[in-house]
Each structure stands twice: as structure tokens, then as C-alpha cells.
Design a protein around this motif. Structure first.
Motif, mmCIF file in Angstrom:
data_model
loop_
_atom_site.group_PDB
_atom_site.id
_atom_site.type_symbol
_atom_site.label_atom_id
_atom_site.label_comp_id
_atom_site.label_asym_id
_atom_site.label_seq_id
_atom_site.Cartn_x
_atom_site.Cartn_y
_atom_site.Cartn_z
ATOM 1 N N GLY A 33 0.820 -1.204 0.000
ATOM 2 C CA GLY A 33 0.000 0.000 0.000
ATOM 3 C C GLY A 33 0.855 1.255 0.000
ATOM 4 O O GLY A 33 0.583 2.216 -0.732
ATOM 5 N N ALA A 37 1.230 4.127 -2.962
ATOM 6 C CA ALA A 37 0.801 5.479 -2.591
ATOM 7 C C ALA A 37 1.923 6.495 -2.749
ATOM 8 O O ALA A 37 1.687 7.653 -3.122
ATOM 9 N N CYS A 171 -3.476 1.793 0.375
ATOM 10 C CA CYS A 171 -2.940 2.840 -0.496
ATOM 11 C C CYS A 171 -3.859 4.057 -0.496
ATOM 12 O O CYS A 171 -3.396 5.196 -0.351
#
Length: 236
Positions: A33, A37, A171
Motif C-alpha cells: 500500500g 501510494a 494505499c
């Protein structure tokens, strides 16, 4: 039997992001995640490459049995959890945490610590066996907010995000928090360590984290032994 896992990380922009869970397979989802991101937030001209942590370590507790489902969280467990998280949160900007850490039932553990530690944003998740794998039952991401500070104008908001236990939801949670923090900072809603002193303290090291996790596990062991003894007496 399972273990607690605590992962303490420093993002490419210096933010401290941590994970606390009793699901050992969540660590990879947490990392993935972040990698997605932050792939265009790491200051590098390579947005096609996934981001990497600047620093990271992981600690696993001793094995323990989850507390059986009940009507409420035993006071000793809730107090032990609050103490553990307060100790782990020094300097932590974002904490990903199991909604019902160490407990089999659908019982929220984090309400007190979220209220007490307003300089940290929280992302809460749980296991599929509890919330179900049906997307109509388990929303992908649900976000709430609360004012960070009681004094002055209520500009800055603390994120309280509940999400699926998967990398894409993690994310989205990170993206939402980072974006909102940037907006808050532009209008004077920056984190104030004069109010929440813990956020300005150095993050705890690996050895200290190990001790903190295992103190909570001892509480679970102690209560589990008492429950087992009472159950044994009832069946005699």
C-alpha cells in the motif's frame, strides 16, 4: 496461536508510518500500500518505480491465543492495549491497527487511543473471517474525521479510516491522509507538538518495541489462563 506484529517505518518524505496487527500476512499488504501510494511522492523522477521505505524494522511478539468472543473487552485487556499503543506511538504520524487486536469478537479496541492521540491519524482494519469477504458487507474505505485540538479554530482534522484489509485500500488511506495533511498545513492546521508532546519524541527502537508487545501478550496470557480455569471448573 498467533503473534502480534509491529512494523515501524519511515516514508521517503520523513513521515513515520507504523503497523500493529495480529494477522501476520498483513505486513506485505501494508508495505505494498505504501509503495503504490508514495511512488510519485518520493522526490524521484521515476514515477513508474515503486517507493521504498527510508528505514524500517519489524518485531513479532511471543505466540498467544486470541481471547474468545465476549460481550465486552475485559478492562485489563483494554488498559493493557491503551498502554501498549501509547508507548508505540511516539513520533508516529499514521498508525495502521487491527480494529479488534487480540480479540476474536467484533469489539473496537482503538476508541480511547484515537481520542487521546489526536496528532496521529489512524487506519483500522479487521480480518475477513469477522467482517466477511462480501464487498457489499465490507466497504472498501470509510473515512471519518475529528478535530485535532480542542483549543483555537478547528482547522486540522484527525483521520479515522476503516478499510478492507488489502493493499489497494491501504494505499487509498495513505493518499487521503497525506493529501489532507498538506491542505491543513496550508491553512495553519499543522501538527502542534506543544499540545501533543508524544508526536515530537523519537520513535521507539526495536528492542523497546519487543518488550512493549510482549507485556501486552502477558496480559492476554494471564486472562486466557483465568478463563480456561473458570471454564474447566464449570465442566466439572
Amino acid at each position: 496461536m498467533t503473534n502480534l506484529v509491529f512494523r515501524s517505518c519511515v516514508a521517503s518524505d520523513g513521515r513515520k508510518i507504523a503497523l500493529l496487527s495480529d494477522q501476520l500476512d498483513v505486513e506485505e499488504k501494508f508495505d505494498n500500500g505504501y509503495k503504490i501510494a508514495y511512488k510519485d511522492k518520493d522526490g524521484k523522477d521515476t514515477p513508474e518505480l515503486l517507493a521504498k521505505w527510508k528505514e524500517a524494522y519489524t518485531v513479532h511478539s511471543r505466540a498467544f491465543s486470541m481471547l474468545p468472543e465476549g460481550d465486552e473487552i475485559p478492562p485489563s485487556v483494554q488498559q493493557g492495549f491503551n498502554t501498549m499503543v501509547s508507548s508505540l506511538l511516539k513520533g508516529v504520524d499514521i498508525l495502521f491497527c487491527d480494529y479488534n487486536l487480540g480479540v476474536e469478537g467484533d469489539l473496537p479496541m482503538c476508541n480511547d487511543v484515537m481520542d487521546k492521540h489526536r496528532s496521529t491519524d489512524f487506519v483500522l482494519f479487521s480480518c475477513d473471517s469477522l467482517v466477511g469477504g462480501d464487498p457489499k458487507v465490507q466497504p472498501h474505505t470509510v473515512a471519518y474525521s475529528a478535530p485535532r485540538y480542542e483549543q483555537g479554530e478547528q482547522i486540522a482534522q484527525q483521520h479515522r479510516i476503516y478499510c478492507k484489509t488489502e493493499a489497494s485500500a491501504f494505499c487509498q488511506a495513505i493518499n487521503a491522509i497525506v493529501t489532507q495533511r498538506s491542505k491543513d498545513n496550508l491553512i495553519g492546521g499543522h501538527i502542534r507538538d506543544d499540545i501533543d508532546a508524544y508526536i515530537g519524541e523519537p520513535a521507539i527502537d526495536q528492542e523497546a518495541a519487543d518488550q512493549i508487545l510482549n507485556r501486552f501478550v502477558e496480559t492476554l496470557h494471564s486472562l486466557g489462563n483465568q478463563t480456561h480455569a473458570l471454564t474447566h471448573q464449570d465442566t466439572e
